[in-house]
Scaffold this active site. Structure first.
Site, PDB file in Angstrom:
ATOM      1  N   PHE A 112       0.807  -1.216   0.000  1.00 19.49           N
ATOM      2  CA  PHE A 112       0.000   0.000   0.000  1.00 19.49           C
ATOM      3  C   PHE A 112       0.840   1.265   0.000  1.00 19.49           C
ATOM      4  O   PHE A 112       0.364   2.347  -0.372  1.00 19.49           O
ATOM      5  CB  PHE A 112      -0.958   0.004   1.197  1.00 19.49           C
ATOM      6  CG  PHE A 112      -0.354   0.431   2.512  1.00 19.49           C
ATOM      7  CD1 PHE A 112      -0.461   1.736   2.957  1.00 19.49           C
ATOM      8  CD2 PHE A 112       0.317  -0.482   3.313  1.00 19.49           C
ATOM      9  CE1 PHE A 112       0.090   2.131   4.165  1.00 19.49           C
ATOM     10  CE2 PHE A 112       0.856  -0.102   4.527  1.00 19.49           C
ATOM     11  CZ  PHE A 112       0.745   1.214   4.963  1.00 19.49           C
ATOM     12  N   LYS A 113       2.104   1.161   0.400  1.00 15.72           N
ATOM     13  CA  LYS A 113       2.955   2.346   0.435  1.00 15.72           C
ATOM     14  C   LYS A 113       3.122   2.978  -0.956  1.00 15.72           C
ATOM     15  O   LYS A 113       3.389   4.173  -1.071  1.00 15.72           O
ATOM     16  CB  LYS A 113       4.336   1.989   1.002  1.00 15.72           C
ATOM     17  CG  LYS A 113       4.325   1.274   2.357  1.00 15.72           C
ATOM     18  CD  LYS A 113       3.813   2.147   3.469  1.00 15.72           C
ATOM     19  CE  LYS A 113       3.727   1.411   4.790  1.00 15.72           C
ATOM     20  NZ  LYS A 113       5.003   1.069   5.395  1.00 15.72           N
ATOM     21  N   ASP A 114       2.952   2.173  -2.015  1.00 13.88           N
ATOM     22  CA  ASP A 114       3.049   2.714  -3.374  1.00 13.88           C
ATOM     23  C   ASP A 114       1.991   3.785  -3.635  1.00 13.88           C
ATOM     24  O   ASP A 114       2.194   4.674  -4.457  1.00 13.88           O
ATOM     25  CB  ASP A 114       2.875   1.605  -4.420  1.00 13.88           C
ATOM     26  CG  ASP A 114       4.041   0.640  -4.464  1.00 13.88           C
ATOM     27  OD1 ASP A 114       5.195   1.078  -4.283  1.00 13.88           O
ATOM     28  OD2 ASP A 114       3.802  -0.567  -4.672  1.00 13.88           O
TER      29      ASP A 114
END
Length: 473
Positions: A112-114
């Site tokens: 999810f950091k993307d």
């Protein structure tokens, strides 16, 4: 829109100033002077927008110092089918009636950091070019932040990345993603300690104001407001997919370590998004669950930080938590003084703090509930989800699903934020299911690639010396 520090510094700063700065000079975290409120008419207008258009609308409320046409270009450059594999960007994946996963793991590093980091890379490159400056990015990662930042910043003009990670504490896949990058502007530093040691070094270097200014130190951890702001968008996107009208409410279950992901949900709720509950799911490192049950925030040391099968949450100092406490206390000068006492003096002297009964009584007004998931819980949840729904989930998402179910309410949809694809944590999937999870195309042999990293002690001065040798001013 100007920004202030949770610890009292009210020097007027625009979005682009804090984009490149990270921590405030007084050691606090930046927040907007106020949260823009979104009314029913605006929600109705946003329903049905593409993800990129929705991102533009939300970010425009907070960003006054980037021309609208340029901001529109940046978000449309970021949120594309080519980068995220789907036009919806964060599609819902229904499980049982009333419960769905929100897929946040379609980006290049499968986490999810993307969602925020891809935008941050484009914002950094844009603003540095506009100013004719360079930036040395210093970050700490327990796994996913590092790879997302490095993939977003690799090859970017004017940017060097120095990423700290706990030596030997990431999964083999996470290590390979980071350490195999050959780009000259990427530096991986494996710190002999736990994630909190890495995070402490980032804060110590950021608080050395002379060094920070001379060596142009910026951050990509969720202490950076721009990254958290980008994450606010997917709460709105999930809500619109899960509802038909704006009269409905939705709850979100969020695997939580550093409190950045769920803090973005808090911001969305403060803006007026009809969120019922924000379910904070921790693993055995349950400092946040303890707080939401008792009102006491008790930082653990390295010896008491457990190494678990959901390693990205092996955190006992939740940096973003300070933002929520500042809001809880009133988001004003009195709140800043109290926040400075709690997160400065009390933690330094006593290793934690306890809210007063009146302060703690207000927590429920913000929709937070919490729970803890153990290794046995996540293995059982992975196995059950595969057997009943034919869906393989990663250990962190399993923590969110297990805790979320315990707080689910009939008639209120529960969205569990899927934080990573299961291939990143293959050992636990093999334990639960007896076989390795599917590997996305193009990632065969990743763990066998040559690696570039440097092991060093948990020392801020040692990291500073490395930046002096390899950074740019």
């Amino acid at each position: 829109m100007n920004y202030l520090s949770t610890r009292g510094d009210t020097t007027p700063r625009g979005f682009c100033d804090i984009l490149l700065e990270g921590l405030a000079p007084d050691g606090g975290l930046y927040l907007p002077e106020r949260y823009p409120r979104v009314d029913a008419a605006t929600l109705a207008r946003w329903r049905g927008l593409s993800y990129a258009d929705l991102a533009f609308e939300i970010l425009s409320l907070y960003i006054a110092d980037i021309p609208a046409a340029d901001l529109h270009m940046l978000v449309h450059k970021t949120y594309t089918r080519e980068i995220f594999g789907t036009t919806q960007i964060t599609p819902l994946k229904p499980l049982e009636p009333g419960i769905a996963l929100q897929a946040l793991s379609n980006g290049p590093t499968l986490a999810f950091k993307d969602m925020a980091m891809q935008l941050l890379g484009n914002l950094f490159e844009y603003e540095l070019a506009r100013r004719g400056e360079t930036l040395n990015i210093l970050g700490a990662t327990s796994g996913d932040t590092g790879s997302a930042a490095e993939y977003a910043m690799r090859g970017k003009q004017g940017v060097r990345v120095f990423m700290l990670s706990p030596h030997g504490r990431m999964s083999p896949f996470q290590q390979a993603q980071m350490f195999s990058l050959p780009d000259a502007n990427i530096h991986n530093l494996a710190i002999e300690g736990v994630f909190d040691d890495c995070q402490d070094i980032v804060k110590a270097v950021s608080n050395d104001l002379e060094f920070k200014r001379r060596w142009r130190i910026g951050t990509v951890n969720s202490i950076n407001w721009a990254r958290l702001l980008a994450q606010v968008v997917y709460y709105f996107a999930g809500y619109f997919q899960a509802t038909k009208t704006n009269d409905e409410r939705v709850s979100f279950a969020v695997p939580s370590g550093n409190f950045g992901n769920v803090c973005a949900g808090h911001v969305a709720r403060m803006m007026g998004l009809p969120i019922d509950q924000l379910v904070v799911a921790t693993n055995e490192n349950d400092v946040l669950d303890e707080f939401f049950r008792t009102g006491s925030y008790r930082v653990r040391g390295a010896a008491d930080t457990h190494e678990t099968s959901s390693p990205s949450m092996d955190i006992s100092k939740a940096s973003n938590f300070e933002r929520f406490v500042f809001d809880l206390l009133g988001h004003d000068s009195n709140a800043a003084a109290r926040t400075r006492q709690l997160f400065g003096d009390d933690i330094a002297r006593h290793g934690g703090f306890a809210l007063t009964p009146a302060e703690f009584a207000r927590v429920r007004e913000f929709g937070f509930v919490s729970g803890k998931s153990t290794h046995a819980d996540r293995v059982a949840t992975i196995r059950d989800t595969q057997q009943r729904f034919g869906v393989t989930i990663d250990p962190h998402t399993a923590d969110g699903l297990k805790v979320g179910r315990a707080h689910a309410k009939p008639g209120t949809p529960l969205l569990v934020l899927e934080t990573a694809l299961p291939i990143k944590f293959a050992a636990t999937i093999i334990e639960a299911l007896g076989h390795e999870p599917p590997r996305p195309a193009g990632l065969d042999g990743l763990e066998q690639l040559p690696r570039r990293f440097k092991v060093m002690p948990a020392s801020a001065s040692t990291v500073q010396a490395y930046i002096v040798e390899n950074g740019s001013t």
